[in-house]
Design a protein around this motif. Structure first.
Motif, mmCIF file in Angstrom:
data_model
loop_
_atom_site.group_PDB
_atom_site.id
_atom_site.type_symbol
_atom_site.label_atom_id
_atom_site.label_comp_id
_atom_site.label_asym_id
_atom_site.label_seq_id
_atom_site.Cartn_x
_atom_site.Cartn_y
_atom_site.Cartn_z
ATOM 1 N N GLY A 69 -9.164 7.495 9.240
ATOM 2 C CA GLY A 69 -8.309 6.838 10.218
ATOM 3 C C GLY A 69 -6.848 7.011 9.880
ATOM 4 N N SER A 70 -6.018 6.195 10.508
ATOM 5 C CA SER A 70 -4.570 6.342 10.357
ATOM 6 C C SER A 70 -4.095 5.857 8.996
ATOM 7 N N ILE A 71 -3.052 6.512 8.523
ATOM 8 C CA ILE A 71 -2.312 6.121 7.322
ATOM 9 C C ILE A 71 -0.854 6.104 7.752
ATOM 10 N N ALA A 72 -0.191 4.982 7.645
ATOM 11 C CA ALA A 72 1.128 4.843 8.263
ATOM 12 C C ALA A 72 2.023 3.902 7.475
ATOM 13 N N THR A 73 3.291 3.931 7.819
ATOM 14 C CA THR A 73 4.252 2.943 7.342
ATOM 15 C C THR A 73 4.530 1.985 8.487
ATOM 16 N N ASP A 74 4.439 0.678 8.224
ATOM 17 C CA ASP A 74 4.664 -0.345 9.252
ATOM 18 C C ASP A 74 6.088 -0.887 9.165
ATOM 19 N N HIS A 75 6.756 -0.947 10.299
ATOM 20 C CA HIS A 75 8.075 -1.583 10.396
ATOM 21 C C HIS A 75 7.871 -2.838 11.243
ATOM 22 N N ALA B 294 -6.899 2.976 8.201
ATOM 23 C CA ALA B 294 -7.744 3.494 7.122
ATOM 24 C C ALA B 294 -7.219 3.056 5.760
ATOM 25 N N ALA B 295 -5.909 3.169 5.579
ATOM 26 C CA ALA B 295 -5.324 2.777 4.298
ATOM 27 C C ALA B 295 -5.486 1.275 4.065
ATOM 28 N N ASN B 296 -5.324 0.456 5.123
ATOM 29 C CA ASN B 296 -5.481 -0.991 4.978
ATOM 30 C C ASN B 296 -6.902 -1.365 4.559
ATOM 31 N N ILE B 297 -7.896 -0.765 5.224
ATOM 32 C CA ILE B 297 -9.287 -1.066 4.874
ATOM 33 C C ILE B 297 -9.601 -0.590 3.464
ATOM 34 N N ALA B 298 -9.148 0.625 3.139
ATOM 35 C CA ALA B 298 -9.402 1.157 1.799
ATOM 36 C C ALA B 298 -8.743 0.291 0.727
ATOM 37 N N PHE B 299 -7.527 -0.171 0.988
ATOM 38 C CA PHE B 299 -6.830 -1.056 0.047
ATOM 39 C C PHE B 299 -7.653 -2.315 -0.204
ATOM 40 N N GLY B 300 -8.138 -2.939 0.880
ATOM 41 C CA GLY B 300 -8.938 -4.152 0.719
ATOM 42 C C GLY B 300 -10.204 -3.904 -0.070
ATOM 43 N N PHE C 288 4.368 10.925 1.335
ATOM 44 C CA PHE C 288 3.289 9.991 1.016
ATOM 45 C C PHE C 288 3.162 9.688 -0.478
ATOM 46 N N GLU C 289 3.865 10.394 -1.335
ATOM 47 C CA GLU C 289 3.596 10.314 -2.769
ATOM 48 C C GLU C 289 3.687 8.888 -3.319
ATOM 49 N N GLU C 290 4.752 8.177 -3.010
ATOM 50 C CA GLU C 290 4.900 6.809 -3.522
ATOM 51 C C GLU C 290 3.804 5.893 -2.965
ATOM 52 N N TYR C 291 3.508 6.041 -1.688
ATOM 53 C CA TYR C 291 2.451 5.260 -1.055
ATOM 54 C C TYR C 291 1.106 5.590 -1.700
ATOM 55 N N GLY C 292 0.873 6.873 -1.947
ATOM 56 C CA GLY C 292 -0.373 7.277 -2.596
ATOM 57 C C GLY C 292 -0.525 6.661 -3.973
ATOM 58 N N ASP C 293 0.556 6.607 -4.732
ATOM 59 C CA ASP C 293 0.511 5.985 -6.067
ATOM 60 C C ASP C 293 0.088 4.521 -5.956
ATOM 61 N N TRP C 294 0.650 3.825 -4.974
ATOM 62 C CA TRP C 294 0.294 2.419 -4.745
ATOM 63 C C TRP C 294 -1.197 2.261 -4.497
ATOM 64 N N LEU C 295 -1.741 3.082 -3.612
ATOM 65 C CA LEU C 295 -3.166 2.980 -3.283
ATOM 66 C C LEU C 295 -4.032 3.316 -4.494
#
Length: 327
Positions: A7-13, A50-56, A74-81
């Motif tokens: 699914g989607s992987i995004a930055t939320d504003h 997708a990222a939100n569900i995977a994080f949970g 995406f690198e910094e976001y990927g490190d977080w996940l």
């Protein structure tokens, strides 16, 4: 259980408008709306269904496989996940487009006006899910979350071809999908997730009845906002689970994704649909208290205490066999 989440992987504003959108609408001028809302704050958060569900799932002790398309930003976001237990090795990295962006303004009634820029997500259809399954030594369940429609359709067909059990979770993409496309995404799903509005939209676009849907999927889970959720199966009475109360206004962005993470984790542990729905509601409450879909923390003892206070000691005992560590 090895779970892949597509699914989607995004930055939320995320912004908040101190008022009600409906108060700004002039009924006789709706054919040429031109509005600008002065907002009180702006929060830039990690997101995408997708990222939100995977994080949970990662916060609940699983190691989900994240499958989606991102940009080179995406690198910094990927490190977080990865720090939160998510396997990001199978994300497709676009060489020309940014990671998707979600811009959303919420008013005092919890209504939202949003825009979504897909960016790299448009390349998600290039991902061969069958090949991913082979490289991770098999998948037990695949979540087909909101994505570029072509990617959702391909991933669903990949699951059928590889005989991989899948979850149909079309969510906001139902608005742009036709009836035949929805049928292609839903038929044969192990689980179908919708919210209450989406369930009605799905029935209208397909021409199905509730019984028709239940004849085509294993389990239909419908989230009902502050009323909780409903779980339905053919020839079984519906199961309704109350929401976990949250005092004061919260940010609803990502709450449904948190519910899915809790539900799927309990499913992976072999628990009943009722327990899965209860854990889903408890995780959703944690998301609602935060600003942003990945700004919460799941601490095992606190989560158990919350479930026990709302659903009773038996529910806490069942979940406690799995939620034994601080998360």
């Amino acid at each position: 259980m090895r779970v892949a989440v597509t699914g989607s992987i995004a930055t939320d504003h995320l912004m908040r408008f101190p008022g009600r959108f409906t108060d700004q609408l002039v009924p006789e001028e709706l054919d040429h709306v031109s509005l600008s809302f002065l907002v009180d704050d702006l929060h830039v958060r990690r997101g995408g269904v997708a990222a939100n569900i995977a994080f949970g799932l990662g916060c609940l002790g699983m190691r989900p496989v994240l499958v989606g398309a991102v940009g080179r930003d995406f690198e910094e976001y990927g490190d977080w996940l990865r720090r939160h237990g998510v396997d990001t090795r199978w994300t497709h990295v676009s060489q020309t487009r940014h990671t998707a962006r979600f811009l959303c303004t919420t008013d005092d009634d919890g209504n939202q006006i949003a825009s979504f820029y897909p960016g790299a997500m448009d390349e998600a259809a290039t991902i061969d899910l069958g090949a991913v399954a082979e490289r991770v030594d098999g998948l037990d369940l695949v979540v087909i979350g909101a994505n570029a429609p072509e990617a959702m359709l391909r991933h669903t067909r990949d699951c059928r071809a590889a005989r991989l059990p899948f979850v149909a979770d079309p969510s906001q993409q139902l608005a742009r999908l036709g009836g035949e496309e929805i049928e292609d995404l839903v038929v044969g799903a192990d689980h179908l997730f919708t919210n209450e509005y989406e369930s009605g939209l799905l029935l209208r676009k397909t021409g199905w009845t509730t019984a028709d849907v239940l004849a085509r999927v294993g389990t239909w889970v419908t989230t009902l906002g502050e009323k909780g959720c409903r779980v339905q199966r053919t020839d079984e009475p519906p199961v309704e689970v109350a929401a976990v109360p949250v005092a004061g206004p919260g940010d609803p962005t990502g709450v449904g994704d948190g519910f899915r993470a809790g539900f799927l984790a309990a499913l992976a542990w072999g628990l009943t649909p009722t327990r899965a729905a209860q854990l889903g509601c408890a995780v959703a409450a944690n998301v609602l208290r935060a600003v942003g879909p990945q700004e919460y923390r799941l601490r095992g003892e606190e989560l158990l205490a919350l479930c026990g206070s709302v659903y009773g000691t038996e529910a806490a005992d069942d979940l406690g066999r799995h939620l034994v560590q601080e998360r």
